[in-house]
Design a protein around this motif. Sequence first.
Motif, PDB file in Angstrom:
ATOM      1  N   LEU A  60       0.844  -1.197   0.000  1.00 16.60           N
ATOM      2  CA  LEU A  60       0.000   0.000   0.000  1.00 16.60           C
ATOM      3  C   LEU A  60       0.880   1.248   0.000  1.00 16.60           C
ATOM      4  N   GLY A  61       1.943   1.196   0.804  1.00 25.83           N
ATOM      5  CA  GLY A  61       2.875   2.315   0.845  1.00 25.83           C
ATOM      6  C   GLY A  61       3.530   2.538  -0.507  1.00 25.83           C
ATOM      7  N   ARG A  62       3.920   1.474  -1.139  1.00 25.11           N
ATOM      8  CA  ARG A  62       4.553   1.618  -2.460  1.00 25.11           C
ATOM      9  C   ARG A  62       3.564   2.151  -3.480  1.00 25.11           C
ATOM     10  N   TYR A  63       2.335   1.740  -3.365  1.00 25.61           N
ATOM     11  CA  TYR A  63       1.301   2.220  -4.289  1.00 25.61           C
ATOM     12  C   TYR A  63       1.089   3.722  -4.122  1.00 25.61           C
ATOM     13  N   HIS A  64       0.992   4.174  -2.877  1.00 25.61           N
ATOM     14  CA  HIS A  64       0.815   5.607  -2.649  1.00 25.61           C
ATOM     15  C   HIS A  64       2.050   6.386  -3.075  1.00 25.61           C
ATOM     16  N   PHE A  65       3.215   5.788  -2.883  1.00 25.00           N
ATOM     17  CA  PHE A  65       4.451   6.443  -3.311  1.00 25.00           C
ATOM     18  C   PHE A  65       4.432   6.632  -4.821  1.00 25.00           C
ATOM     19  N   TYR A  66       4.053   5.585  -5.516  1.00 27.68           N
ATOM     20  CA  TYR A  66       3.978   5.634  -6.978  1.00 27.68           C
ATOM     21  C   TYR A  66       3.032   6.736  -7.430  1.00 27.68           C
ATOM     22  N   ASN A  67       1.947   6.948  -6.705  1.00 27.51           N
ATOM     23  CA  ASN A  67       0.977   7.979  -7.014  1.00 27.51           C
ATOM     24  C   ASN A  67       1.332   9.336  -6.423  1.00 27.51           C
ATOM     25  N   TYR A 115       3.051  11.091  -0.926  1.00 19.25           N
ATOM     26  CA  TYR A 115       4.167  10.674  -0.091  1.00 19.25           C
ATOM     27  C   TYR A 115       3.792  10.582   1.378  1.00 19.25           C
ATOM     28  N   TYR A 116       2.876  11.430   1.827  1.00 20.17           N
ATOM     29  CA  TYR A 116       2.493  11.373   3.236  1.00 20.17           C
ATOM     30  C   TYR A 116       1.776  10.070   3.544  1.00 20.17           C
ATOM     31  N   ARG A 117       0.855   9.699   2.671  1.00 20.21           N
ATOM     32  CA  ARG A 117       0.140   8.429   2.880  1.00 20.21           C
ATOM     33  C   ARG A 117       1.116   7.266   2.802  1.00 20.21           C
ATOM     34  N   ALA A 118       2.050   7.368   1.868  1.00 22.38           N
ATOM     35  CA  ALA A 118       3.045   6.300   1.717  1.00 22.38           C
ATOM     36  C   ALA A 118       3.826   6.174   3.010  1.00 22.38           C
ATOM     37  N   ILE A 131      11.697  13.007   1.096  1.00 19.40           N
ATOM     38  CA  ILE A 131      10.879  13.881   0.258  1.00 19.40           C
ATOM     39  C   ILE A 131      10.013  14.800   1.104  1.00 19.40           C
ATOM     40  N   LEU A 132       9.568  14.302   2.261  1.00 13.34           N
ATOM     41  CA  LEU A 132       8.712  15.107   3.122  1.00 13.34           C
ATOM     42  C   LEU A 132       9.513  16.014   4.040  1.00 13.34           C
ATOM     43  N   GLY A 133      10.825  15.950   3.962  1.00 15.87           N
ATOM     44  CA  GLY A 133      11.645  16.853   4.760  1.00 15.87           C
ATOM     45  C   GLY A 133      12.040  16.292   6.106  1.00 15.87           C
ATOM     46  N   ARG A 134      11.956  14.957   6.264  1.00 14.04           N
ATOM     47  CA  ARG A 134      12.338  14.368   7.550  1.00 14.04           C
ATOM     48  C   ARG A 134      13.476  13.385   7.276  1.00 14.04           C
ATOM     49  N   ASP A 179      -5.004  15.174   9.353  1.00 11.67           N
ATOM     50  CA  ASP A 179      -6.148  14.264   9.440  1.00 11.67           C
ATOM     51  C   ASP A 179      -6.168  13.242   8.319  1.00 11.67           C
ATOM     52  N   GLU A 180      -4.981  12.954   7.824  1.00 10.21           N
ATOM     53  CA  GLU A 180      -4.938  12.116   6.629  1.00 10.21           C
ATOM     54  C   GLU A 180      -5.529  10.735   6.849  1.00 10.21           C
ATOM     55  N   VAL A 181      -6.400  10.330   5.929  1.00 10.02           N
ATOM     56  CA  VAL A 181      -6.928   8.972   5.914  1.00 10.02           C
ATOM     57  C   VAL A 181      -6.230   8.242   4.783  1.00 10.02           C
ATOM     58  N   VAL A 182      -5.796   7.055   5.044  1.00 10.37           N
ATOM     59  CA  VAL A 182      -5.074   6.324   4.006  1.00 10.37           C
ATOM     60  C   VAL A 182      -6.017   5.332   3.330  1.00 10.37           C
ATOM     61  N   PRO A 183      -6.380   5.601   2.093  1.00  7.89           N
ATOM     62  CA  PRO A 183      -7.262   4.663   1.401  1.00  7.89           C
ATOM     63  C   PRO A 183      -6.570   3.323   1.213  1.00  7.89           C
ATOM     64  N   GLY A 184      -7.323   2.245   1.407  1.00  7.02           N
ATOM     65  CA  GLY A 184      -6.734   0.920   1.268  1.00  7.02           C
ATOM     66  C   GLY A 184      -6.346   0.336   2.610  1.00  7.02           C
ATOM     67  N   TRP A 185      -6.409   1.156   3.642  1.00 15.34           N
ATOM     68  CA  TRP A 185      -6.055   0.699   4.989  1.00 15.34           C
ATOM     69  C   TRP A 185      -7.323   0.753   5.832  1.00 15.34           C
ATOM     70  N   VAL A 186      -7.886  -0.419   6.066  1.00 21.27           N
ATOM     71  CA  VAL A 186      -9.169  -0.463   6.753  1.00 21.27           C
ATOM     72  C   VAL A 186      -8.936  -0.511   8.256  1.00 21.27           C
ATOM     73  N   GLY A 187      -9.328   0.573   8.926  1.00 19.88           N
ATOM     74  CA  GLY A 187      -9.157   0.610  10.371  1.00 19.88           C
ATOM     75  C   GLY A 187     -10.373   0.030  11.067  1.00 19.88           C
ATOM     76  N   ASP A 188     -10.245  -0.203  12.354  1.00 18.86           N
ATOM     77  CA  ASP A 188     -11.380  -0.734  13.113  1.00 18.86           C
ATOM     78  C   ASP A 188     -12.556   0.205  13.081  1.00 18.86           C
ATOM     79  N   GLU A 189     -12.232   1.491  13.145  1.00 20.23           N
ATOM     80  CA  GLU A 189     -13.314   2.466  13.180  1.00 20.23           C
ATOM     81  C   GLU A 189     -14.059   2.521  11.861  1.00 20.23           C
TER      82      GLU A 189
END
Lengths: 517, 137
Positions: free
Chosen positions: A138-145, A148-151, A183-186, A482-492
């Motif tokens: 999932l991280g690699r997919y978001h990185f590709y898109n 970067y924060y979601r990744a 990339i995000l400065g960290r 407040d980022e929500v990461v699509p593809g990551w299903v949380g309990d909530e």
Amino acid sequence: MGIVVLPTVISFSRTLVRLAIGLDKRPELREDLRQRVSGGAGEGAERVTLVEDSANVIREAFRKCLNERDGAPMGLDANGKPAGRRFGIYTLSNLCMKIFVHTGKIRNCEQIFSNINDKSPPLSRYPASQRVTHLYYLGRYHFYNKHYYRAMLSLQAAYDQCHRAAIQQRHHILRFLICSNVILGRFPTKILQDRPEAAGLAEKFVPITWAIYLGDLKTFNELMSFNHKNTSFFLKNRMFFHIRNTCEVSVWRGLARRTFKIAGSPGDLAAKRPPTLDLEDLLTLGRFLREKDPRISPAASEARWIHHCMDINSQADQRDGEATSEEHGHQDGPGIPNGQESGNGWQEGHATEEDLQDDHANGEGVQDDQDPEASVQESAESGDDQSDAYSESDDLWRDKTSDEEGWEKLEELEQEAGTVPARELTMAEVEATMASLIHQDLAHGYLSHRSKRFAITGAKGKSPAQVGFPGIWKVIEGRHSDEVVPGWVGDEDRGGLARPTVVNLKGARPAGAAPGG
Amino acid sequence: MSTLTIDAFLSELDEILRAKDGAKLQGYLVIEPPFTNVYRAMVLELRETFPMSKHDELEVKCERLLPENDDREAGGSWPALISFLVQYFAFIRDVNVNHLMETHDMLKALLKSAPYYVHLEAHTDLADHVPVNVSLR
């Protein structure tokens, strides 16, 4: 009781993936497949590759697991574990992902992630190995898109949940995690760099982080040139262009900040004059750093090529020349093809002035590179026929991108001339860069285009450098809190009907009826 | 040639299916060579007694030794599973690791034929026509 077959399906799928990837790496074994497809398939048949075909089969199995319709609340059984066939969801999706990543078709993961988002039980209910693998992909997919924060969020979770002893896996995750964070400065600290799973990564990424911090444009361009020894690592991991394109902004921010610290004016609190940075200083420094750019040759050739196009003819070619400069404007060094494919091109090696002139006049140009010789002959023959520039719409357009002779000409020019200064950095570019920094909140203040200065606002009583050039990570984190990461299903996500999901009524039955199979 | 190994294998499968033991079933359905002695013996028996031409006989044998249960909930085999098993037997009988492409294709076909639903063939039509009172509010 189809569930009894599921472990078998999973084990078969694993073998299939191994087989498919193994075959993919050995094209000589696939020879008979090519013959089969071309011999038997009809004209409209889709030529799916071997690995994609395997991925499709496994994806079907994945869907059957996902579409389990036993009505369990949140998809969980009495023990809080995924009910029925659902326990196979992530294993099978991970296998598909493995295929997609291997073939470089990461975008194919989208549908799987979307399906998971809609229907899967929470990720936390699954075993650690499945969770970690899923979050990695999932991280690699978001990185590709370029998210970067979601990744970073996905990869960080994968890293945290991955067993400490699984060094190899942690190393793979860390590659992309460090890259996303840079990339995000960290930047990675010494503590992280010293971990066993980080072996070899510090020497790749730390130089980049220094270049960003110091605003060292020259070093950054060196590191991001095709000649550099680390480049093959970045290219192989498909991170090169991500770093090069996004971190350049960070480098400019660093440069602006440093210039301010060296030569900025602190302003006058009493007289209400804000601290300012003279953009001329930034321009000077930028030019100085660019001139030392080891990639000078392609830029110089680019300049010569533009001049060449512009010299040959007046207005018609000037229009074309600008288009050429835009196309070639972002090519770099060895990235330029060496003209091997223009084998059927110009016999004499390059166009003559008259030929190009006639091309424009007649509007034929070199539209298909299939027979440029023929079109040269044609234009040479009809050389005197200077038709009106507006007589046909063909005159207005030229299919330049299929020209092959241009590359040969470029090479020739490179070989001819010696060093020519690169196209110089202009004040307009500096202003544009500062404007874009302000727009992204990486610089806090305003530009005066008249006096060519950047003024920092809100610096009362605080360090102007800190206020004017806030830390990159701080800015980005603030934006994405407040980022929500699509593809990551949380309990909530599965509590009640909070999330809109697709409801399938096919399994619906009257109230009080016995549950179906 | 006798089919002792195949028979024993099938009767053990029957027990596994009645116990609904998915993990054990997976352990039994081996596809990757090198095969152990038991499986090698089975492959020989298959080639002797049930070559490709005797596909139907093999199916009949499986049906006989893996009888369906009237009560589906209690485990046991079902028609789609029998077809799947027959295809599995064909796979281990014919697999040749020197022809990886064909192996890949055969495995793909085997995977495609895996039966997920018990009732799929028999009851799909009926399920569609059962009247339901569903409020869409």
